[in-house]
Design an enzyme around this catalytic site. Structure first.
Site, PDB file in Angstrom:
ATOM      1  N   GLU A 103      -4.887  65.453 -19.747  1.00 43.66           N
ATOM      2  CA  GLU A 103      -5.162  66.247 -20.841  1.00 43.66           C
ATOM      3  C   GLU A 103      -6.972  66.240 -21.150  1.00 43.66           C
ATOM      4  OE1 GLU A 103      -3.489  65.905 -24.779  1.00 43.66           O
ATOM      5  OE2 GLU A 103      -3.394  63.619 -24.432  1.00 43.66           O
TER       6      GLU A 103
ATOM      7  N   LYS B 253       0.284  61.026 -32.376  1.00 43.16           N
ATOM      8  CA  LYS B 253      -1.188  61.127 -32.890  1.00 43.16           C
ATOM      9  C   LYS B 253      -1.514  60.081 -34.030  1.00 43.16           C
ATOM     10  CE  LYS B 253      -3.766  65.153 -34.611  1.00 43.16           C
ATOM     11  NZ  LYS B 253      -4.702  65.321 -33.296  1.00 43.16           N
TER      12      LYS B 253
HETATM   13  C1  LIG Z   1      -5.900  64.142 -27.053  1.00 46.43           C
HETATM   14  C2  LIG Z   1      -5.342  65.319 -27.734  1.00 46.43           C
HETATM   15  N1  LIG Z   1      -4.677  66.306 -27.387  1.00 46.43           N
HETATM   16  C3  LIG Z   1      -4.429  67.640 -27.504  1.00 46.43           C
HETATM   17  C4  LIG Z   1      -4.906  67.812 -28.534  1.00 46.43           C
HETATM   18  C5  LIG Z   1      -4.534  69.215 -29.317  1.00 46.43           C
HETATM   19  O1  LIG Z   1      -3.875  69.319 -30.609  1.00 46.43           O
HETATM   20  P1  LIG Z   1      -3.682  70.365 -31.447  1.00 46.43           P
HETATM   21  O2  LIG Z   1      -3.405  71.820 -30.677  1.00 46.43           O
HETATM   22  O3  LIG Z   1      -2.708  70.131 -32.354  1.00 46.43           O
HETATM   23  O4  LIG Z   1      -5.040  70.475 -32.246  1.00 46.43           O
HETATM   24  C6  LIG Z   1      -5.869  67.188 -29.669  1.00 46.43           C
HETATM   25  C7  LIG Z   1      -6.273  67.423 -30.758  1.00 46.43           C
HETATM   26  O5  LIG Z   1      -6.926  66.945 -31.703  1.00 46.43           O
HETATM   27  C8  LIG Z   1      -5.855  65.642 -29.117  1.00 46.43           C
HETATM   28  O6  LIG Z   1      -6.740  64.882 -29.798  1.00 46.43           O
END
Ligand SMILES: Cc1ncc(COP(=O)(O)O)c(C=O)c1O
Length: 279
Positions: free
Chosen positions: A179, A147
């Site tokens: 995604e 992240k």
């Molecule tokens: C690219 C991406 N995928 C998935 C997610 C979902 O992650 P989370 O459920 O931890 O917010 C995010 C959240 O910002 C994201 O930026």
């Protein structure tokens, strides 16, 4: 916008929080982040955020040891100071400051920035909303499982969605779906709920992890496998998950209506169960 910000051991007014121009996060996106949801002033799924933060900092070899107790105290202080009821906590850790050079030095001192933002969540009540998504090529770097704030590809994708009046961008690699620009994508086919496996091609969402447990507890059929754009467009229901979107229905993809443009029963039930679980 939050009144108080935490930056390197200090609580400052938002306008006074500044970062050095040779901070590597600023110059190179050499930084990681987390977004934590706050509902009724309660921090949610915090353990999962810390384990992902540990993963991100370790994969990038940051000189930073995640101290859960220390950071949680700051989160709570900011929620209180900013009187946050519903919203998010944004945490960013940069590798630190160094005269501009691509290769990083070993023992830099990371910069820690934390602040809060108010947010109205899409809750499964009478105002629960389904949204449009567009498809767009996944042109991100090779490690979206970390992240990082290296989000230029996501930003281009999200801006294209916004131009087309859509809420989210579903990312595609060749014929398959990975995604979305800021969430994970799920499809429903009969009794099966399908999502991309959590490998190096996607971010392992915290909401995704929590929802997987809920799906299992409801004895529904969960399949983690790759799926194609064709399957996406033909599926009975589509939804996305993230800390900001919770479980949000996708009722249109490009020009195609999903479930006749209506919120699906499974999506709504999962949204209700997630809401119950986090509250
Ligand atoms: C690219 C991406 N995928 C998935 C997610 C979902 O992650 P989370 O459920 O931890 O917010 C995010 C959240 O910002 C994201 O930026």
């Amino acid at each position: 916008m939050s009144k108080y910000v935490y930056i390197n051991n200090k609580y400052l007014k938002f306008k006074d929080a500044k970062i050095h121009i040779e901070d590597r996060g600023f110059q190179f996106s050499d930084s990681v982040y987390e977004v934590i949801k706050v509902l009724n002033s309660k921090l949610l799924d915090i353990e999962f955020h810390f384990s992902r933060l540990k993963y991100s900092t370790k994969e990038l070899n940051f000189n930073y040891k995640v101290n859960q107790t220390f950071l949680t105290k700051i989160f709570i202080n900011l929620v209180n100071k900013n009187k946050l009821k519903n919203g998010i906590i944004y945490l960013q850790i940069t590798r630190g400051i160094q005269p501009r050079e691509h290769a990083y030095k070993k023992y830099l001192k990371p910069n820690i920035i934390i602040y809060t933002t108010k947010k109205k969540f899409n809750l499964p009540d009478k105002n629960y909303k389904g949204y449009k998504a567009i498809t767009y090529p996944d042109i991100r770097w090779g490690r979206p499982d970390i992240k990082t704030t290296s989000l230029l590809a996501n930003i281009l994708a999200a801006t294209e969605a916004s131009k087309q009046g859509a809420y989210e961008t579903i990312l595609t690699k060749g014929k398959k779906v990975t995604e979305a620009a800021h969430s994970n994508v799920w499809i429903v086919k009969g009794t099966k709920i399908i999502t991309h496996p959590a490998n190096k091609e996607i971010l392992k969402g915290v909401t995704r992890t929590v929802l997987k447990k809920i799906i299992r507890s409801l004895n529904l059929e969960l399949i983690e496998k790759e799926f194609s754009i064709k399957e996406l467009l033909k599926s009975e229901e589509v939804f996305i998950t993230s800390s900001g979107s919770l479980v949000t229905p996708i009722t249109h993809v490009d020009k195609i209506k999903i479930n006749n443009g209506k919120i699906g029963a499974i999506t709504k039930s999962l949204a209700l169960n997630l809401y119950k679980a986090i509250i």
